[in-house]
Design an enzyme around this catalytic site. Structure first.
Site, PDB file in Angstrom:
ATOM      1  N   ASP A 186       5.670   1.982   5.232  1.00  0.00           N
ATOM      2  CA  ASP A 186       4.501   2.856   5.208  1.00  0.00           C
ATOM      3  C   ASP A 186       3.409   2.343   6.128  1.00  0.00           C
ATOM      4  O   ASP A 186       2.363   2.975   6.272  1.00  0.00           O
ATOM      5  CB  ASP A 186       3.985   3.053   3.779  1.00  0.00           C
ATOM      6  CG  ASP A 186       3.594   1.766   3.084  1.00  0.00           C
ATOM      7  OD1 ASP A 186       3.632   0.698   3.730  1.00  0.00           O
ATOM      8  OD2 ASP A 186       3.245   1.822   1.881  1.00  0.00           O
ATOM      9  N   GLU A 219       4.132 -11.127   0.977  1.00  0.00           N
ATOM     10  CA  GLU A 219       3.165 -10.913   2.048  1.00  0.00           C
ATOM     11  C   GLU A 219       1.850 -11.636   1.757  1.00  0.00           C
ATOM     12  O   GLU A 219       1.289 -11.509   0.672  1.00  0.00           O
ATOM     13  CB  GLU A 219       2.885  -9.414   2.235  1.00  0.00           C
ATOM     14  CG  GLU A 219       1.875  -9.139   3.347  1.00  0.00           C
ATOM     15  CD  GLU A 219       1.755  -7.676   3.715  1.00  0.00           C
ATOM     16  OE1 GLU A 219       0.889  -7.343   4.548  1.00  0.00           O
ATOM     17  OE2 GLU A 219       2.522  -6.856   3.169  1.00  0.00           O
TER      18      GLU A 219
END
EC number: 2.1.2.11
Length: 246
Positions: free
Chosen positions: A25, A163
């Site tokens: 995304d 992340e």
């Protein structure tokens, strides 16, 4: 793992031997012109994922479940993932969240859909985080992230993206899990690494996160070529005789 959002770019990475391509995304910011990933729709992911699938022959294609397509519960997540598998042809899906997404992961896996988790800085939750901040700092936050990683694994995920996580914590999580971790700003001890392709290839303008390594200056290359084309059109050098039909 690299991201890709179109057939031609994906074909280059596929031919280069990249084993996993993520239709992330992240397309919101680097392909569709949004200021975050939040506005990305399932329909947009479907179109671009199908293009990437058509442009590849060997890589595993992972399609992102965008914000609002799985948070309502397992049934919504299964409907969204089923669309990505049936209509776009992806081989797996990815979603954000730890314990809060465990039921969704279990439902999709039980239906035969491979699922990749995503922990740490999860861009769809940027408003809740108060910005793009490193996650897992401090003992309490670190324990919570490790707990989330175990929950994602126990729910059936085949891999977990980490992340913007401190290196030592990412190392600990990687050692604690039986499934592979995929790092992005999580140090060298993850089992694999992922970058957004426009960042890695020097196409993204402005300041990049510190974890990005730029492998070529593609923005400069494209800009120089575009200016050369325009100059040759203005001067009359293009098209030349060899570019015309007799």
């Amino acid at each position: 793992m690299l991201t890709a959002y179109d057939a031609m770019t994906a074909s280059v990475f596929d031919e280069a031997g990249i084993p996993v391509i993520l239709v992330g995304d992240t397309m919101g910011a680097c392909h569709l012109g949004y200021d975050s990933t939040v506005p990305v729709t399932l329909e947009e992911v479907l179109v671009l994922s199908a293009a990437v699938v058509r442009g590849t022959s060997r890589a595993l294609i992972v399609g992102d479940l965008p914000f609002g397509t799985y948070q309502a519960g397992p049934e919504q997540a299964l409907r969204s993932a089923t669309q990505l598998v049936k209509e776009a042809g992806v081989g797996a899906v990815k979603l954000e969240g730890g314990e809060r997404s465990a039921r969704q992961i279990a439902m999709m896996v039980s239906a035969g859909i491979p699922v990749m988790g995503h922990l740490g800085l999860t861009p769809q939750s940027v408003n809740a985080f108060g910005g793009n901040l490193v996650q897992g700092r401090g003992e309490t936050a670190a324990r919570r992230l490790l707990q989330d990683a175990r929950a994602v694994q126990d729910a059936g995920a085949f891999a977990v993206v980490l992340e913007a996580v401190p290196e030592t914590l990412a190392t600990e999580i990687t050692a604690a899990l039986d499934v592979p971790t995929v790092g992005i700003g999580a140090g060298p001890d993850c089992d694999a690494q992922v970058l957004v392709w426009t960042d890695a290839m020097g196409l993204t303008p402005g300041r990049l996160p510190r974890f990005v390594k730029t492998y070529t200056a593609l923005r400069d290359t494209l800009g120089d070529a575009a200016r050369a084309f325009a100059d040759e059109v203005v001067s009359g050098a293009f098209p030349a005789a060899e570019h015309a039909y007799r």
